[in-house]
Scaffold this motif. Sequence first.
Motif, PDB file in Angstrom:
ATOM      1  N   GLY A  31       0.594  -1.253   0.048  1.00  0.00           N
ATOM      2  CA  GLY A  31      -0.012   0.014  -0.106  1.00  0.00           C
ATOM      3  C   GLY A  31       0.949   1.314   0.080  1.00  0.00           C
ATOM      4  O   GLY A  31       0.585   2.365  -0.743  1.00  0.00           O
ATOM      5  N   ILE A  32       2.092   1.319   0.911  1.00  0.00           N
ATOM      6  CA  ILE A  32       2.846   2.284   0.909  1.00  0.00           C
ATOM      7  C   ILE A  32       3.377   2.545  -0.471  1.00  0.00           C
ATOM      8  O   ILE A  32       3.514   3.676  -0.994  1.00  0.00           O
ATOM      9  CB  ILE A  32       3.927   2.299   1.929  1.00  0.00           C
ATOM     10  CG1 ILE A  32       3.449   2.162   3.527  1.00  0.00           C
ATOM     11  CG2 ILE A  32       4.842   3.123   1.718  1.00  0.00           C
ATOM     12  CD1 ILE A  32       4.274   1.724   4.350  1.00  0.00           C
ATOM     13  N   SER A  33       3.967   1.661  -0.953  1.00  0.00           N
ATOM     14  CA  SER A  33       4.600   1.678  -2.429  1.00  0.00           C
ATOM     15  C   SER A  33       3.291   2.124  -3.375  1.00  0.00           C
ATOM     16  O   SER A  33       3.795   2.977  -4.218  1.00  0.00           O
ATOM     17  CB  SER A  33       4.763   0.149  -2.737  1.00  0.00           C
ATOM     18  OG  SER A  33       5.104   0.185  -4.505  1.00  0.00           O
ATOM     19  N   SER A  34       2.155   1.602  -3.497  1.00  0.00           N
ATOM     20  CA  SER A  34       1.036   2.277  -4.261  1.00  0.00           C
ATOM     21  C   SER A  34       0.986   3.674  -4.061  1.00  0.00           C
ATOM     22  O   SER A  34       0.828   4.401  -5.143  1.00  0.00           O
ATOM     23  CB  SER A  34      -0.166   1.527  -4.191  1.00  0.00           C
ATOM     24  OG  SER A  34       0.014   0.080  -4.433  1.00  0.00           O
ATOM     25  N   ILE A  35       0.925   3.993  -2.822  1.00  0.00           N
ATOM     26  CA  ILE A  35       0.333   5.656  -2.639  1.00  0.00           C
ATOM     27  C   ILE A  35       1.625   6.455  -3.195  1.00  0.00           C
ATOM     28  O   ILE A  35       1.343   7.338  -3.896  1.00  0.00           O
ATOM     29  CB  ILE A  35       0.275   5.757  -1.054  1.00  0.00           C
ATOM     30  CG1 ILE A  35      -0.984   5.144  -0.626  1.00  0.00           C
ATOM     31  CG2 ILE A  35       0.286   7.269  -0.811  1.00  0.00           C
ATOM     32  CD1 ILE A  35      -1.049   4.981   0.783  1.00  0.00           C
ATOM     33  N   LEU A  36       3.092   6.076  -2.665  1.00  0.00           N
ATOM     34  CA  LEU A  36       4.137   6.695  -3.490  1.00  0.00           C
ATOM     35  C   LEU A  36       4.166   6.877  -4.760  1.00  0.00           C
ATOM     36  O   LEU A  36       4.429   7.862  -5.598  1.00  0.00           O
ATOM     37  CB  LEU A  36       5.407   6.183  -2.907  1.00  0.00           C
ATOM     38  CG  LEU A  36       5.830   6.213  -1.296  1.00  0.00           C
ATOM     39  CD1 LEU A  36       7.013   5.538  -0.966  1.00  0.00           C
ATOM     40  CD2 LEU A  36       5.861   7.583  -0.960  1.00  0.00           C
ATOM     41  N   GLY A  37       3.864   5.856  -5.654  1.00  0.00           N
ATOM     42  CA  GLY A  37       3.517   5.767  -6.893  1.00  0.00           C
ATOM     43  C   GLY A  37       2.638   6.823  -7.572  1.00  0.00           C
ATOM     44  O   GLY A  37       2.825   7.391  -8.490  1.00  0.00           O
ATOM     45  N   ALA A  38       1.371   6.537  -6.746  1.00  0.00           N
ATOM     46  CA  ALA A  38       0.252   7.432  -6.971  1.00  0.00           C
ATOM     47  C   ALA A  38       0.766   8.775  -6.913  1.00  0.00           C
ATOM     48  O   ALA A  38       0.279   9.528  -7.849  1.00  0.00           O
ATOM     49  CB  ALA A  38      -1.106   7.052  -6.349  1.00  0.00           C
ATOM     50  N   ILE A  39       1.308   9.153  -5.872  1.00  0.00           N
ATOM     51  CA  ILE A  39       1.506  10.744  -5.843  1.00  0.00           C
ATOM     52  C   ILE A  39       2.549  11.121  -6.873  1.00  0.00           C
ATOM     53  O   ILE A  39       2.463  12.178  -7.538  1.00  0.00           O
ATOM     54  CB  ILE A  39       2.217  11.027  -4.600  1.00  0.00           C
ATOM     55  CG1 ILE A  39       1.096  10.841  -3.370  1.00  0.00           C
ATOM     56  CG2 ILE A  39       2.676  12.326  -4.191  1.00  0.00           C
ATOM     57  CD1 ILE A  39       1.724  10.474  -1.897  1.00  0.00           C
ATOM     58  N   ASN A  40       3.566  10.188  -7.291  1.00  0.00           N
ATOM     59  CA  ASN A  40       4.323  10.547  -8.423  1.00  0.00           C
ATOM     60  C   ASN A  40       3.776  10.713  -9.606  1.00  0.00           C
ATOM     61  O   ASN A  40       3.875  11.779 -10.333  1.00  0.00           O
ATOM     62  CB  ASN A  40       5.224   9.507  -8.348  1.00  0.00           C
ATOM     63  CG  ASN A  40       6.725   9.744  -8.601  1.00  0.00           C
ATOM     64  OD1 ASN A  40       6.925  11.060  -9.070  1.00  0.00           O
ATOM     65  ND2 ASN A  40       7.646   9.023  -8.720  1.00  0.00           N
ATOM     66  N   PHE A  41       2.919   9.927  -9.857  1.00  0.00           N
ATOM     67  CA  PHE A  41       2.353   9.987 -11.249  1.00  0.00           C
ATOM     68  C   PHE A  41       1.056  11.240 -11.234  1.00  0.00           C
ATOM     69  O   PHE A  41       1.126  11.982 -12.159  1.00  0.00           O
ATOM     70  CB  PHE A  41       1.315   8.839 -11.275  1.00  0.00           C
ATOM     71  CG  PHE A  41       1.973   7.606 -12.039  1.00  0.00           C
ATOM     72  CD1 PHE A  41       2.688   7.698 -13.263  1.00  0.00           C
ATOM     73  CD2 PHE A  41       2.098   6.606 -11.401  1.00  0.00           C
ATOM     74  CE1 PHE A  41       3.320   6.738 -13.707  1.00  0.00           C
ATOM     75  CE2 PHE A  41       2.883   5.424 -11.871  1.00  0.00           C
ATOM     76  CZ  PHE A  41       3.497   5.556 -13.052  1.00  0.00           C
TER      77      PHE A  41
END
Length: 305
Positions: free
Chosen positions: A165-175
Amino acid sequence: MSRDICINNWWLKRWVFTCNHGSIGLVYIIAGTIGGSIGTAFSFLMRAELSIPGYVLVQDNLHDYNVWITAHGILMIFFMVMPLMIGGLGNIIVPIQIGSPDMVFPRFNNLSFWLLPFSMVFLMMSMFIENGCGVGWTLYAPLSGWIGNPGTPVDLVISSVHLAGISSILGAINFIGTIGRMRWTIEPFDYWTKLPLYTWSIWVTGWLLVISVPVLAAAITMLFFDKHLNTSFYDPYGGGDPLLFQHLFWFFGHPEVYILILPGFGIISEVISKYSNTPIFGKEGMIYAILGISFLGLIVWGHHM
């Protein structure tokens, strides 16, 4: 000796410490392929078990079958489709489509990937410690609580989902930041209308992840507290309600359907437009459809109850 050191340093810089969006996209694709292969192996085990009446592989231990289901579901969602469709293709394609030299937060990008292997290790460990985690990929309480599964495997799955989940959130913020701020080749006044549909789908998917994943994190954190800190969020004897977990889980689970499929819609639109040599018909309508389906996906989780 010095040549070997140079080769090792090159390899580390190229694949481990890289902040290049293309390299990170490739390692996402490799990780997604590995996760999908393992998840597919579990699906073959399940189909083999169901191929004829009676016991085939589990030999009177039906809990093993539930362990396969749990691992299969989490692997396919968090370690195959999301790394391939969002992390892999998104990292490679989105900066190119908007003319950006890289993602807006390159080190975030690297970190968001390297959380995934550790998350997968925790998930795999949960299968082989004690009896394994056989609560299903939904982790429903009270089956996953201290009464149904008091041991370590559920804790490992909770840790795995937290890291993913942390990985997904970091990636989402980046996109979201990259698409919103790193627009180099499209004029600002018509940026959003000229944005390719795949990039639109990734931008909307990023917002769905930022909104829904923290709710899942809260749900499994409360599950962990019920197991180890004597709270009663999901325990009726202490005034809690197992239905609360279902509400929180499906607030994430239903948008997750569109998190997985919207990038696919974008890819199909781009591929058909490219190979038919025809502009996308009704592009503006497709954009509104993506926005509408995402909004509705956030408010209709109740039909899963």
